[in-house]
Design an enzyme around this catalytic site. Structure first.
Site, PDB file in Angstrom:
ATOM      1  N   VAL A  67       8.240   4.647  13.954  1.00  0.00           N
ATOM      2  CA  VAL A  67       7.535   5.796  14.538  1.00  0.00           C
ATOM      3  C   VAL A  67       7.143   5.413  15.965  1.00  0.00           C
ATOM      4  O   VAL A  67       6.455   4.399  16.165  1.00  0.00           O
ATOM      5  CB  VAL A  67       6.265   6.134  13.725  1.00  0.00           C
ATOM      6  N   ILE A 112      -5.623  -5.351  -2.755  1.00  0.00           N
ATOM      7  CA  ILE A 112      -4.715  -4.513  -3.538  1.00  0.00           C
ATOM      8  C   ILE A 112      -5.552  -3.617  -4.450  1.00  0.00           C
ATOM      9  O   ILE A 112      -5.225  -2.461  -4.686  1.00  0.00           O
ATOM     10  CB  ILE A 112      -3.703  -5.389  -4.311  1.00  0.00           C
ATOM     11  N   ALA A 143       0.836  -1.209   0.000  1.00  0.00           N
ATOM     12  CA  ALA A 143       0.000   0.000   0.000  1.00  0.00           C
ATOM     13  C   ALA A 143       0.868   1.256   0.000  1.00  0.00           C
ATOM     14  O   ALA A 143       0.618   2.206  -0.760  1.00  0.00           O
ATOM     15  CB  ALA A 143      -0.925   0.000   1.216  1.00  0.00           C
ATOM     16  N   PRO A 176     -14.590 -16.548 -14.105  1.00  0.00           N
ATOM     17  CA  PRO A 176     -13.635 -16.043 -15.093  1.00  0.00           C
ATOM     18  C   PRO A 176     -13.595 -14.527 -15.150  1.00  0.00           C
ATOM     19  O   PRO A 176     -14.569 -13.855 -14.801  1.00  0.00           O
ATOM     20  CB  PRO A 176     -14.209 -16.582 -16.412  1.00  0.00           C
ATOM     21  N   LYS A 197      -3.377 -14.455 -14.451  1.00  0.00           N
ATOM     22  CA  LYS A 197      -4.544 -15.001 -13.750  1.00  0.00           C
ATOM     23  C   LYS A 197      -5.775 -14.737 -14.610  1.00  0.00           C
ATOM     24  O   LYS A 197      -6.067 -13.588 -14.936  1.00  0.00           O
ATOM     25  CB  LYS A 197      -4.684 -14.310 -12.377  1.00  0.00           C
TER      26      LYS A 197
HETATM   27  P1  FAD Z   1       1.732  -4.047   5.466  1.00  0.00           P
HETATM   28  O1  FAD Z   1       2.266  -4.924   4.431  1.00  0.00           O
HETATM   29  O2  FAD Z   1       1.501  -4.649   6.825  1.00  0.00           O
HETATM   30  O3  FAD Z   1       2.722  -2.818   5.616  1.00  0.00           O
HETATM   31  C1  FAD Z   1       2.724  -1.986   6.745  1.00  0.00           C
HETATM   32  C2  FAD Z   1       3.946  -1.118   6.718  1.00  0.00           C
HETATM   33  O4  FAD Z   1       3.885  -0.184   7.798  1.00  0.00           O
HETATM   34  C3  FAD Z   1       5.267  -1.844   6.863  1.00  0.00           C
HETATM   35  O5  FAD Z   1       6.237  -1.310   6.002  1.00  0.00           O
HETATM   36  C4  FAD Z   1       5.673  -1.571   8.318  1.00  0.00           C
HETATM   37  O6  FAD Z   1       7.050  -1.633   8.502  1.00  0.00           O
HETATM   38  C5  FAD Z   1       5.136  -0.152   8.454  1.00  0.00           C
HETATM   39  N1  FAD Z   1       4.920   0.262   9.851  1.00  0.00           N
HETATM   40  C6  FAD Z   1       3.970  -0.175  10.708  1.00  0.00           C
HETATM   41  N2  FAD Z   1       4.119   0.431  11.910  1.00  0.00           N
HETATM   42  C7  FAD Z   1       5.173   1.281  11.791  1.00  0.00           C
HETATM   43  C8  FAD Z   1       5.813   2.177  12.665  1.00  0.00           C
HETATM   44  N3  FAD Z   1       5.427   2.329  13.947  1.00  0.00           N
HETATM   45  N4  FAD Z   1       6.869   2.881  12.200  1.00  0.00           N
HETATM   46  C9  FAD Z   1       7.300   2.735  10.911  1.00  0.00           C
HETATM   47  N5  FAD Z   1       6.726   1.914  10.051  1.00  0.00           N
HETATM   48  C10 FAD Z   1       5.677   1.180  10.472  1.00  0.00           C
HETATM   49  N6  FAD Z   1      -4.643  -8.741  -1.153  1.00  0.00           N
HETATM   50  C11 FAD Z   1      -4.865  -8.996  -2.456  1.00  0.00           C
HETATM   51  O7  FAD Z   1      -5.169  -8.066  -3.213  1.00  0.00           O
HETATM   52  N7  FAD Z   1      -4.764 -10.262  -2.944  1.00  0.00           N
HETATM   53  C12 FAD Z   1      -4.519 -11.334  -2.151  1.00  0.00           C
HETATM   54  O8  FAD Z   1      -4.416 -12.459  -2.643  1.00  0.00           O
HETATM   55  C13 FAD Z   1      -4.349 -11.105  -0.758  1.00  0.00           C
HETATM   56  N8  FAD Z   1      -4.136 -12.127   0.109  1.00  0.00           N
HETATM   57  C14 FAD Z   1      -4.036 -11.862   1.443  1.00  0.00           C
HETATM   58  C15 FAD Z   1      -3.974 -12.927   2.359  1.00  0.00           C
HETATM   59  C16 FAD Z   1      -3.944 -12.666   3.728  1.00  0.00           C
HETATM   60  C17 FAD Z   1      -3.929 -13.796   4.698  1.00  0.00           C
HETATM   61  C18 FAD Z   1      -3.914 -11.328   4.198  1.00  0.00           C
HETATM   62  C19 FAD Z   1      -3.836 -11.032   5.666  1.00  0.00           C
HETATM   63  C20 FAD Z   1      -3.961 -10.281   3.294  1.00  0.00           C
HETATM   64  C21 FAD Z   1      -4.049 -10.525   1.928  1.00  0.00           C
HETATM   65  N9  FAD Z   1      -4.158  -9.490   1.021  1.00  0.00           N
HETATM   66  C22 FAD Z   1      -4.388  -9.751  -0.301  1.00  0.00           C
HETATM   67  C23 FAD Z   1      -4.042  -8.097   1.465  1.00  0.00           C
HETATM   68  C24 FAD Z   1      -2.664  -7.542   1.081  1.00  0.00           C
HETATM   69  O9  FAD Z   1      -1.637  -8.297   1.671  1.00  0.00           O
HETATM   70  C25 FAD Z   1      -2.544  -6.098   1.567  1.00  0.00           C
HETATM   71  O10 FAD Z   1      -3.658  -5.376   1.159  1.00  0.00           O
HETATM   72  C26 FAD Z   1      -1.340  -5.432   0.963  1.00  0.00           C
HETATM   73  O11 FAD Z   1      -0.186  -6.202   1.118  1.00  0.00           O
HETATM   74  C27 FAD Z   1      -1.125  -4.072   1.589  1.00  0.00           C
HETATM   75  O12 FAD Z   1      -0.669  -4.207   2.899  1.00  0.00           O
HETATM   76  P2  FAD Z   1      -0.238  -2.874   3.653  1.00  0.00           P
HETATM   77  O13 FAD Z   1       0.834  -2.240   2.876  1.00  0.00           O
HETATM   78  O14 FAD Z   1      -1.463  -2.110   3.947  1.00  0.00           O
HETATM   79  O15 FAD Z   1       0.309  -3.386   5.063  1.00  0.00           O
END
Ligand code: FAD
Length: 512
Positions: free
Chosen positions: A192, A353, A18, A98, A80
């Site tokens: 943070v 995503i 994200a 599909p 896919k």
């Molecule tokens: P994260 O990857 O958790 O990133 C969080 C970031 O914040 C990290 O860099 C961390 O270091 C940082 N951070 C947190 N706290 C602090 C702090 N205090 N100080 C500094 N940095 C900090 N989505 C799909 O579209 N397709 C899928 O097939 C899919 N499968 C999934 C399966 C599972 C089991 C799960 C749980 C999720 C799945 N997702 C899927 C969702 C997908 O993984 C997330 O939407 C995507 O990876 C985005 O994650 P994120 O960046 O929001 O969070």
């Protein structure tokens, strides 16, 4: 307007998919006047799952200007064409959701109504009921393990094709990080530990890192994952819990090596207390058991996962916990939550995503100035909430419309109360196959149709608009269409060969 009026510094907290998707898109979509900084902590790390996508991801990559072959090599990606659902409607039953459209004239409304009419009248067909998936290029190509390019020419059958990607989410984040940094995005490594707010307004003014460094900004984007460091821990935006409707709350994930051909689709197999994903990438297969802790223990879920892999796991199973639902406010004060910090609805249809992408698009449409007009923020929040609610309804359909009663989870979901919005869609479809799609909705009629029929929901009749049409002529048209699709699929290259031939195969991919 003076410079004071405009936002100058955007701080993104979090460097998961994200965070880097947001940084890359803002760097591409905004002019160089803006200073964009990502703060991330390698000690905390990323969630590290999220490998399957849906077709709009192609628009996102195109908006960034990524080269597809490079993107695929860098992220060990595969194509896919949809999702194969096993044992969902009933044990032993199999259906395919599909991408693309059914039929060849891209006019789903009529195609499906004709299909209904033929199937309800019966005698025009040889060999019994017509299988809907015989009329989907994507479903047939997936079954044959083949892939080819989509066409923009509406006269070409390949214009009814559609596709998305499976990719390694960690590699995708790193790839976008390099891309964003080239466009001038700054990166600060560090955790943070404190968030400063304006004493009067509550607006976030700065982040304090463990190292003592202070990072100031005008607009803060919370991409900190499930913890919601700014949106929840600081601003207490609140969470709307959907666990009654979507009871999955954990996943055990483990990769393994591929056995057999490289399938161009995700597989979702329903299990006793949830479901298992299988996502083939170039260098490995991603697997996970998504389950409800109300119906199975962690140990039993890990055992079920490892017992159902095609090869020995390449690493110990990782456990992930989540709570399905959404933030009450995705944008509060000068903080916008994007990614897992804004909510999560389980990965059944690979929508997370996509929601990141949808949030970025809408943030660009509603990009604030320093006045942070409440009306602008409210419209943004309403639009994202609607996106999430329509996705929620689509996911709930998979659970509600099941004939399974062999385990406590399935009895629960079959009997649960569902939102009126979904109940109305099911009722309309049951009457005569009407599909009502909202203007801004992400899932297409193809998706709703595939899952409604696949899960066993059957219309009682068909549209009066096709009642008077000549059934024999329609049946002839269907026969030709099925033959044309079969011939087109026969001419497609094998999925792995396509990747290799087009320079998309990563040199270090394990499989030949
Ligand atoms: P994260 O990857 O958790 O990133 C969080 C970031 O914040 C990290 O860099 C961390 O270091 C940082 N951070 C947190 N706290 C602090 C702090 N205090 N100080 C500094 N940095 C900090 N989505 C799909 O579209 N397709 C899928 O097939 C899919 N499968 C999934 C399966 C599972 C089991 C799960 C749980 C999720 C799945 N997702 C899927 C969702 C997908 O993984 C997330 O939407 C995507 O990876 C985005 O994650 P994120 O960046 O929001 O969070």
């Amino acid at each position: 307007m003076s410079d004071e009026h405009w936002i100058q510094t955007i701080v993104i907290v979090g460097g998961g998919s994200a965070g880097w998707m947001t940084a890359a898109a803002l760097a591409r979509g905004l002019d160089r006047r803006y200073c964009i900084r990502v703060v991330e902590s390698q000690d905390i790390g990323v969630v590290g799952v999220g490998e399957a996508t849906i077709p709009p991801i192609r628009l996102f990559n195109a908006m960034l200007g990524l080269d597809e072959a490079e993107f695929m090599r860098e992220t060990q990606a595969t194509y896919k064409l949809g999702i194969r659902f096993r044992d969902w409607g009933a044990v032993g039953q199999d259906y395919f959701h599909p991408f693309g459209v059914y039929g060849l004239n891209a006019e789903l409304g009529h195609f499906f109504q004709y299909w209904l009419k033929l199937n309800q009248e019966g005698p025009h067909q040889e060999g019994g009921a017509l299988a809907l998936s015989d009329y989907s290029l994507c479903a047939q190509a997936a079954k044959a393990g083949r892939f080819d390019r989509q066409s923009d020419d509406p006269r070409d059958p390949m214009s009814t094709f559609g596709f998305a990607y499976h990719f390694d989410t960690i590699l995708y984040g790193q790839y976008l990080r390099r891309f964003a940094q080239k466009l001038g995005v700054a990166r600060t490594e560090g955790e943070v530990v404190q968030v400063d707010q304006n004493a009067e307004t509550g607006f976030v003014t700065a982040l304090r890192l463990k190292s003592g460094q202070v990072v100031e900004g005008d607009l803060f984007i919370d991409c900190s994952g499930f913890r919601g460091l700014l949106i929840e821990q600081t601003l207490k935006a609140g969470y709307e819990d959907w666990s009654d409707l979507l009871p999955m709350d954990r996943a055990a994930a483990a990769p393994c090596a591929l056995k057999g051909p490289l399938s161009p689709y995700t597989t979702s197999t329903a299990r006793e207390a949830g479901w298992q994903w299988r996502i083939p990438l170039q260098h490995r297969v991603g697997n996970g058991y998504v389950y409800s802790s109300r119906f199975i223990s962690d140990d039993d879920a890990v055992a079920a996962l490892t017992a159902n892999l095609e090869n020995a796991p390449l690493a110990e199973a990782r456990l992930l916990r989540f709570n399905t639902g959404r933030r009450r406010k995705m944008w509060d004060k000068n903080v916008v939550a994007i990614g897992l910090s804004s909510g999560f609805m389980e990965p059944l249809e690979s929508t997370s995503i996509h929601l990141v992408q949808a949030s970025i698009n809408k943030l660009l449409q509603h990009f604030p100035d320093r006045s942070f007009a409440p009306a602008n923020r409210d419209v943004y929040n309403r639009r994202i909430a609607t996106d999430m609610e329509t996705i929620r309804d689509f996911l709930v359909l998979h659970y509600k419309a099941t004939a399974r009663d062999d385990a406590a989870l399935w009895s629960y979901v079959r009997g649960m109360a569902i939102p009126d919005s979904l109940a109305e869609r099911i009722a309309l479809f049951e009457e005569r196959g009407q599909l009502v799609i909202h203007p801004d909705e992400m899932f297409t009629p193809t998706s709703w149709l595939a899952v409604l029929l696949g899960q066993g929901v059957r219309p009682r009749s068909y549209s009066p608009l096709v009642a008077g049409q000549d059934s024999r002529a329609i049946a002839d048209g269907f026969r030709n269409m099925k033959a044309l699709i079969a011939r087109r699929v026969e001419a497609m290259p094998n999925h792995a060969d396509y990747l290799k031939h087009h320079g998309m195969w990563a040199a270090q991919a394990a499989m030949a």
